[in-house]
Scaffold this motif. Structure first.
Motif, PDB file in Angstrom:
ATOM      1  N   TYR A   1      51.507  -3.226  24.739  1.00 30.32           N
ATOM      2  CA  TYR A   1      50.922  -3.279  26.075  1.00 30.32           C
ATOM      3  C   TYR A   1      49.423  -2.963  26.025  1.00 30.32           C
ATOM      4  N   THR A   2      48.689  -3.500  26.999  1.00 29.39           N
ATOM      5  CA  THR A   2      47.299  -3.111  27.194  1.00 29.39           C
ATOM      6  C   THR A   2      47.279  -1.776  27.920  1.00 29.39           C
ATOM      7  N   VAL A   3      46.549  -0.808  27.398  1.00 31.35           N
ATOM      8  CA  VAL A   3      46.573   0.527  27.985  1.00 31.35           C
ATOM      9  C   VAL A   3      45.197   1.169  27.860  1.00 31.35           C
ATOM     10  N   GLU A   4      44.857   1.970  28.857  1.00 36.15           N
ATOM     11  CA  GLU A   4      43.708   2.864  28.804  1.00 36.15           C
ATOM     12  C   GLU A   4      44.190   4.252  29.170  1.00 36.15           C
ATOM     13  N   HIS A   5      43.656   5.253  28.488  1.00 39.04           N
ATOM     14  CA  HIS A   5      44.033   6.635  28.782  1.00 39.04           C
ATOM     15  C   HIS A   5      42.882   7.349  29.470  1.00 39.04           C
ATOM     16  N   VAL A   6      43.211   8.095  30.520  1.00 38.61           N
ATOM     17  CA  VAL A   6      42.234   8.893  31.250  1.00 38.61           C
ATOM     18  C   VAL A   6      42.440  10.358  30.870  1.00 38.61           C
ATOM     19  N   ASP A   7      41.429  10.955  30.285  1.00 38.78           N
ATOM     20  CA  ASP A   7      41.491  12.362  29.884  1.00 38.78           C
ATOM     21  C   ASP A   7      40.756  13.184  30.941  1.00 38.78           C
ATOM     22  N   VAL A   8      41.523  13.954  31.722  1.00 35.14           N
ATOM     23  CA  VAL A   8      40.903  14.726  32.802  1.00 35.14           C
ATOM     24  C   VAL A   8      40.537  16.141  32.364  1.00 35.14           C
ATOM     25  N   ARG A   9      40.719  16.444  31.084  1.00 36.53           N
ATOM     26  CA  ARG A   9      40.249  17.724  30.532  1.00 36.53           C
ATOM     27  C   ARG A   9      39.819  17.484  29.089  1.00 36.53           C
ATOM     28  N   PRO A  10      38.689  16.801  28.892  1.00 37.38           N
ATOM     29  CA  PRO A  10      38.271  16.406  27.547  1.00 37.38           C
ATOM     30  C   PRO A  10      37.711  17.537  26.697  1.00 37.38           C
ATOM     31  N   ALA A  11      37.758  18.771  27.198  1.00 33.99           N
ATOM     32  CA  ALA A  11      37.183  19.892  26.451  1.00 33.99           C
ATOM     33  C   ALA A  11      37.869  20.103  25.111  1.00 33.99           C
ATOM     34  N   ASP A  12      39.126  19.659  24.990  1.00 33.17           N
ATOM     35  CA  ASP A  12      39.834  19.788  23.713  1.00 33.17           C
ATOM     36  C   ASP A  12      39.322  18.812  22.665  1.00 33.17           C
ATOM     37  N   GLY A  13      38.476  17.874  23.084  1.00 32.58           N
ATOM     38  CA  GLY A  13      37.967  16.858  22.168  1.00 32.58           C
ATOM     39  C   GLY A  13      38.655  15.529  22.408  1.00 32.58           C
ATOM     40  N   VAL A  14      37.877  14.476  22.460  1.00 32.35           N
ATOM     41  CA  VAL A  14      38.417  13.138  22.698  1.00 32.35           C
ATOM     42  C   VAL A  14      38.631  12.455  21.349  1.00 32.35           C
ATOM     43  N   PRO A  15      39.862  12.140  20.995  1.00 31.98           N
ATOM     44  CA  PRO A  15      40.127  11.545  19.682  1.00 31.98           C
ATOM     45  C   PRO A  15      39.726  10.076  19.635  1.00 31.98           C
ATOM     46  N   SER A  16      39.648   9.546  18.443  1.00 32.94           N
ATOM     47  CA  SER A  16      39.401   8.114  18.263  1.00 32.94           C
ATOM     48  C   SER A  16      40.734   7.381  18.307  1.00 32.94           C
ATOM     49  N   LYS A  17      40.835   6.407  19.197  1.00 33.50           N
ATOM     50  CA  LYS A  17      42.082   5.665  19.365  1.00 33.50           C
ATOM     51  C   LYS A  17      41.804   4.169  19.342  1.00 33.50           C
ATOM     52  N   ALA A  18      42.863   3.395  19.220  1.00 35.03           N
ATOM     53  CA  ALA A  18      42.727   1.936  19.184  1.00 35.03           C
ATOM     54  C   ALA A  18      42.634   1.338  20.582  1.00 35.03           C
TER      55      ALA A  18
END
Length: 220
Positions: A175-192
């Protein structure tokens, strides 16, 4: 509408056909539920040693969750959390169970570990290692598929690194997907797949509301 709770262990549907409350019956995967005697022991432990700081969440059907009271601050809670977690681990090991404390990585379910202790910024969840946000995503699609054709594009929203598992599963399923991180303080990982964070710096509920309002404007 469908609700999937406790990382895929509990699910239900919502609609006018269910009467005044609008909520249908709860389904619980009992094979993933914590032992009842363990839950009772933890509730007793909270009442006897931690009642001024946390509460035992009686709404949970499969997990055991102990959550921070709003009357104490974050630093105070995070200082006592490891003490509680160690006692919970001891209670499980006393029963002969394999258990790990884990923050955001799921262990291999084929190993000896049966349960995990997952501390968050406001709670400790004690649960089967088979639970996860990826299982929750799979349950959600199973429920939605009974309503008709599934969408091809998805948005997942979360406030912890473990929430990325929803988007991971959807992406792996094609599926086509986008993730919304509403607390990115933990660090935003690299994803496909694409990851969004608030352009204004908003977090938590405010960030979620910001994205929802934007999407509403797009479809309107």
């Amino acid at each position: 509408m469908h609700g999937v709770c406790e990382k895929g262990a509990v699910w239900f549907s919502i609609g006018p056909q269910f009467g005044p409350t609008g909520i249908g019956g709860l389904s619980v995967d009992e094979s993933l539920a914590m032992p009842a005697d363990f839950a009772t022991e933890i509730e007793t432990l909270v009442a006897s040693r931690f009642a001024d700081d946390v509460f035992f969440d009686r709404t949970k059907r499969a997990m055991v969750s102990v959550e921070q009271l709003t009357s104490i601050d974050t630093d105070a809670y995070l200082a006592l959390q490891p003490v509680f977690d160690a006692l919970a681990m001891e209670a499980l090991q006393r029963r002969g169970f394999g258990v790990r404390r884990l923050d955001d990585v799921r262990p291999d379910a084929s190993g000896e570990v049966q349960w995990r202790i997952d501390p968050t910024i406001i709670s400790t969840d004690i649960e089967s290692i088979l639970l996860g946000k990826d299982l929750g995503a799979r349950r959600a699609l199973t429920l939605l598929s009974a309503d008709g054709e599934l969408p091809l594009a998805w948005r997942t929203v979360g406030d912890s690194r473990s929430d990325y598992a929803m988007a991971d599963w959807l992406h792996a399923a094609g599926y086509t997907v986008e993730h919304v991180d509403v607390r990115p303080a933990d660090g935003v990982p690299s994803k496909a797949y694409p990851i969004r964070v608030s352009a204004t710096g908003a977090i938590h509920d405010e960030a979620g509301a910001e994205f929802l309002a934007g999407w509403l404007g797009e479809v309107a």
